[in-house]
Design an enzyme around this catalytic site. Structure first.
Site, mmCIF file in Angstrom:
data_model
loop_
_atom_site.group_PDB
_atom_site.id
_atom_site.type_symbol
_atom_site.label_atom_id
_atom_site.label_comp_id
_atom_site.label_asym_id
_atom_site.label_seq_id
_atom_site.Cartn_x
_atom_site.Cartn_y
_atom_site.Cartn_z
ATOM 1 N N LYS A 35 -32.013 113.707 -13.657
ATOM 2 C CA LYS A 35 -30.983 112.761 -13.213
ATOM 3 C C LYS A 35 -30.536 113.076 -11.785
ATOM 4 O O LYS A 35 -30.822 114.166 -11.259
ATOM 5 C CB LYS A 35 -29.786 112.856 -14.163
ATOM 6 C CG LYS A 35 -29.099 114.228 -14.131
ATOM 7 C CD LYS A 35 -28.139 114.419 -15.278
ATOM 8 C CE LYS A 35 -27.495 115.794 -15.194
ATOM 9 N NZ LYS A 35 -26.670 116.096 -16.384
ATOM 10 N N ARG A 133 -16.241 114.660 -24.210
ATOM 11 C CA ARG A 133 -16.700 113.760 -23.146
ATOM 12 C C ARG A 133 -17.395 112.617 -23.873
ATOM 13 O O ARG A 133 -16.736 111.922 -24.642
ATOM 14 C CB ARG A 133 -17.609 114.567 -22.191
ATOM 15 C CG ARG A 133 -17.645 114.035 -20.791
ATOM 16 C CD ARG A 133 -18.442 114.925 -19.847
ATOM 17 N NE ARG A 133 -19.875 114.981 -20.184
ATOM 18 C CZ ARG A 133 -20.791 115.633 -19.469
ATOM 19 N NH1 ARG A 133 -20.438 116.292 -18.374
ATOM 20 N NH2 ARG A 133 -22.059 115.636 -19.828
ATOM 21 N N HIS A 165 -23.771 118.240 -26.713
ATOM 22 C CA HIS A 165 -23.783 118.929 -25.408
ATOM 23 C C HIS A 165 -22.664 119.970 -25.383
ATOM 24 O O HIS A 165 -21.548 119.695 -25.819
ATOM 25 C CB HIS A 165 -23.574 117.880 -24.317
ATOM 26 C CG HIS A 165 -23.855 118.337 -22.915
ATOM 27 N ND1 HIS A 165 -24.939 119.110 -22.573
ATOM 28 C CD2 HIS A 165 -23.205 118.087 -21.751
ATOM 29 C CE1 HIS A 165 -24.925 119.328 -21.260
ATOM 30 N NE2 HIS A 165 -23.885 118.724 -20.744
ATOM 31 N N ARG A 221 -32.738 120.926 -23.216
ATOM 32 C CA ARG A 221 -32.649 120.025 -22.051
ATOM 33 C C ARG A 221 -32.325 120.861 -20.814
ATOM 34 O O ARG A 221 -31.176 121.234 -20.598
ATOM 35 C CB ARG A 221 -31.525 118.998 -22.263
ATOM 36 C CG ARG A 221 -31.657 118.162 -23.532
ATOM 37 C CD ARG A 221 -30.568 117.090 -23.593
ATOM 38 N NE ARG A 221 -29.220 117.634 -23.500
ATOM 39 C CZ ARG A 221 -28.472 117.997 -24.530
ATOM 40 N NH1 ARG A 221 -28.906 117.846 -25.771
ATOM 41 N NH2 ARG A 221 -27.262 118.491 -24.343
ATOM 42 N N TYR A 265 -13.600 121.853 15.372
ATOM 43 C CA TYR A 265 -12.319 121.167 15.204
ATOM 44 C C TYR A 265 -11.221 122.076 14.669
ATOM 45 O O TYR A 265 -11.444 122.833 13.723
ATOM 46 C CB TYR A 265 -12.467 119.993 14.231
ATOM 47 C CG TYR A 265 -13.272 118.834 14.737
ATOM 48 C CD1 TYR A 265 -13.020 118.263 15.991
ATOM 49 C CD2 TYR A 265 -14.282 118.286 13.957
ATOM 50 C CE1 TYR A 265 -13.758 117.184 16.447
ATOM 51 C CE2 TYR A 265 -15.029 117.189 14.392
ATOM 52 C CZ TYR A 265 -14.757 116.644 15.645
ATOM 53 O OH TYR A 265 -15.481 115.577 16.076
ATOM 54 N N CYS A 312 -18.550 119.917 10.718
ATOM 55 C CA CYS A 312 -18.213 118.562 11.159
ATOM 56 C C CYS A 312 -19.111 117.559 10.433
ATOM 57 O O CYS A 312 -19.928 117.933 9.608
ATOM 58 C CB CYS A 312 -18.403 118.437 12.668
ATOM 59 S SG CYS A 312 -17.598 119.756 13.611
ATOM 60 N N MET A 313 -18.967 116.289 10.760
ATOM 61 C CA MET A 313 -19.748 115.270 10.069
ATOM 62 C C MET A 313 -21.249 115.426 10.333
ATOM 63 O O MET A 313 -22.068 115.259 9.427
ATOM 64 C CB MET A 313 -19.285 113.871 10.508
ATOM 65 C CG MET A 313 -19.920 112.754 9.696
ATOM 66 S SD MET A 313 -19.407 111.121 10.235
ATOM 67 C CE MET A 313 -17.679 111.113 9.765
ATOM 68 N N ASP A 314 -21.589 115.769 11.584
ATOM 69 C CA ASP A 314 -23.003 115.779 11.979
ATOM 70 C C ASP A 314 -23.516 117.151 12.379
ATOM 71 O O ASP A 314 -24.708 117.293 12.671
ATOM 72 C CB ASP A 314 -23.215 114.880 13.207
ATOM 73 C CG ASP A 314 -22.476 113.587 13.092
ATOM 74 O OD1 ASP A 314 -22.642 112.916 12.053
ATOM 75 O OD2 ASP A 314 -21.709 113.249 14.025
HETATM 76 C C1 PLP Z 1 -27.154 117.278 -16.909
HETATM 77 C C2 PLP Z 1 -27.343 117.466 -18.343
HETATM 78 C C3 PLP Z 1 -28.200 118.466 -18.840
HETATM 79 C C4 PLP Z 1 -28.822 119.513 -17.958
HETATM 80 O O1 PLP Z 1 -27.888 120.535 -17.735
HETATM 81 P P1 PLP Z 1 -28.288 121.869 -16.922
HETATM 82 O O2 PLP Z 1 -27.092 122.712 -17.044
HETATM 83 O O3 PLP Z 1 -28.574 121.423 -15.528
HETATM 84 O O4 PLP Z 1 -29.488 122.414 -17.586
HETATM 85 C C5 PLP Z 1 -28.450 118.521 -20.186
HETATM 86 N N1 PLP Z 1 -27.883 117.631 -21.015
HETATM 87 C C6 PLP Z 1 -27.034 116.671 -20.592
HETATM 88 C C7 PLP Z 1 -26.429 115.740 -21.568
HETATM 89 C C8 PLP Z 1 -26.726 116.567 -19.251
HETATM 90 O O5 PLP Z 1 -25.875 115.616 -18.832
#
Ligand code: PLP
Length: 377
Positions: A35, A133, A165, A221, A265, A312-314
């Site tokens: 992602k 969540r 999760h 995951r 800055y 800074c920005m750049d």
């Molecule tokens: C982003 C995410 C992961 C991966 O998590 P890591 O800590 O980067 O391994 C796994 N499961 C879900 C639901 C996530 O949103």
């Protein structure tokens, strides 16, 4: 060819190596999470490298990301997990993407898409085991399961997975981990009782996968660790993962500054002795955190060079300690750390954040290039 003004160099061999290493270490099916543009590494490229490294699944947040994987040619199992009402489930079904449902309302939407498309969906159910969540709350779980089972009977979908999760997997001693694993097992028992037989049950992200063998179930995951970064600094053992991203630029200018000169800055840094400084041509407009002002370090001509004054920005300024490397000289912001240069983890610690945020936000006007080093590690 002149090297780029500033670039993100991604080593795809490192991604392959990390995915293969994680898969071997965990011993279950591997979902590589790609992602947010592959945590800033480029989703399509890291997805292909992950598949080569043995990723059985790819995971993304949104349907759009899953469709982008299909457009890039990926044909393997893909799961997405974050939708809002009105999401284009039909497109996901047509693309053979597994979608996640948290509620009966989502299942109803998926059912309508199945009817419109004329082919069954692949649905995974997410239960909230304590992160508070996404996912079905415990008191709604039985309803979601019943609805999912009824949809299987009606050949609307197959329930391919059940998952949850962790909130605190990077703190292995945190009591929430035990509580969540217990809640997950309870939720699986409810689903089993109702007759659901998912292909994959999964709970762990990178830290959970590495630190909690009991929570590996059928699949893990892994996001961050696939990119070679440590998901739980201080807790994990060294698996030889290789950071895949190096961020480098070329000094735009090198000059002397006198004692008492204020730099950048706000003059938040004032030279207490005469020194030399180099101008790095990237800034927060390119995702270099402004919180790195006066605290992060870079690597120029074989030495650590501290950031002086505000980002800074750049652009920003680094202290060259009296040396005068030529303009055009390579500056590494962070990379593998193998040669002594800082890592994304070093930047995260300096900035008071996590390496996830450092690599995911970097980009802006930088170009991204891909290399495939023969022998990572
Ligand atoms: C982003 C995410 C992961 C991966 O998590 P890591 O800590 O980067 O391994 C796994 N499961 C879900 C639901 C996530 O949103």
């Amino acid at each position: 060819m002149t090297p780029a003004r500033a670039e993100i160099v991604v080593d795809l061999a490192a991604v392959r190596h990390n995915v293969a290493t994680l898969k071997a270490a965990t011993g279950v099916a591997m979902m590589t999470v790609v992602k947010a543009d592959g945590y800033g590494h480029g989703m399509a490229q890291v997805a292909a490298a992950a598949r080569q490294g043995g990723a059985d699944w790819l995971g993304v947040a949104t349907i759009d990301e899953a469709l982008a994987l299909r457009a890039a040619g990926d044909t393997g199992p893909v799961l997405c997990w974050l939708g809002v009402p009105g999401e284009d489930y039909a497109a996901a079904i047509e693309a053979d993407v597994d979608v996640t449902a948290y509620s009966v309302a989502e299942l109803d939407e998926i059912r309508m898409a199945v009817v419109a498309v004329g082919r069954p969906a692949r649905v995974q159910l997410k239960v909230d085991t304590g992160l508070s969540r996404g996912g079905a709350p415990a008191d709604r779980w039985a309803d979601v399961v019943a609805e999912a089972r009824a949809g299987e009977d009606a050949r609307i979908w197959t329930v391919t997975g059940i998952w949850s999760h962790f909130a605190c997997s990077d703190e292995p001693e945190h009591p929430a981990n035990d509580a969540q694993e217990r809640a997950f097992r309870d939720a699986l028992a409810v689903a089993d009782e109702a007759g659901l037989r998912p292909e994959v049950r999964h709970l762990s992200n990178s830290a959970g996968a590495l630190l909690r063998p009991s929570a590996r179930f059928d699949l893990v995951r892994c996001g961050l660790a696939s990119y070679g970064l440590d998901p739980a600094p201080g807790h994990t053992s060294d698996l030889g993962l290789v950071p895949a991203m190096t961020v480098r630029a070329r000094l735009a200018m090198v000059k002397h500054v006198a004692t008492g000169a204020g730099v950048s800055y706000g003059h938040t840094w004032v030279a207490d002795h005469a020194t030399t400084v180099g101008l790095v041509p990237v800034g927060y407009g390119d995702g270099v955190p402004r919180h790195a002002s006066n605290v992060a370090e870079t690597w120029v001509a074989g030495k650590r060079r501290p950031v002086r004054g505000r980002i800074c920005m750049d652009q920003f300024v680094v202290d060259l300690g009296g040396e005068l490397p030529p303009a055009g000289q390579d500056v590494v912001l962070f990379g593998t750390g193998r040669d002594g240069a800082p890592t994304a983890q070093d930047w995260a610690e300096a900035c008071g954040t996590i390496s996830y945020e450092i690599v995911t936000r970097i980009g802006g006007r930088m170009t991204r290039t891909y290399v495939d080093q023969e022998e990572p590690g």
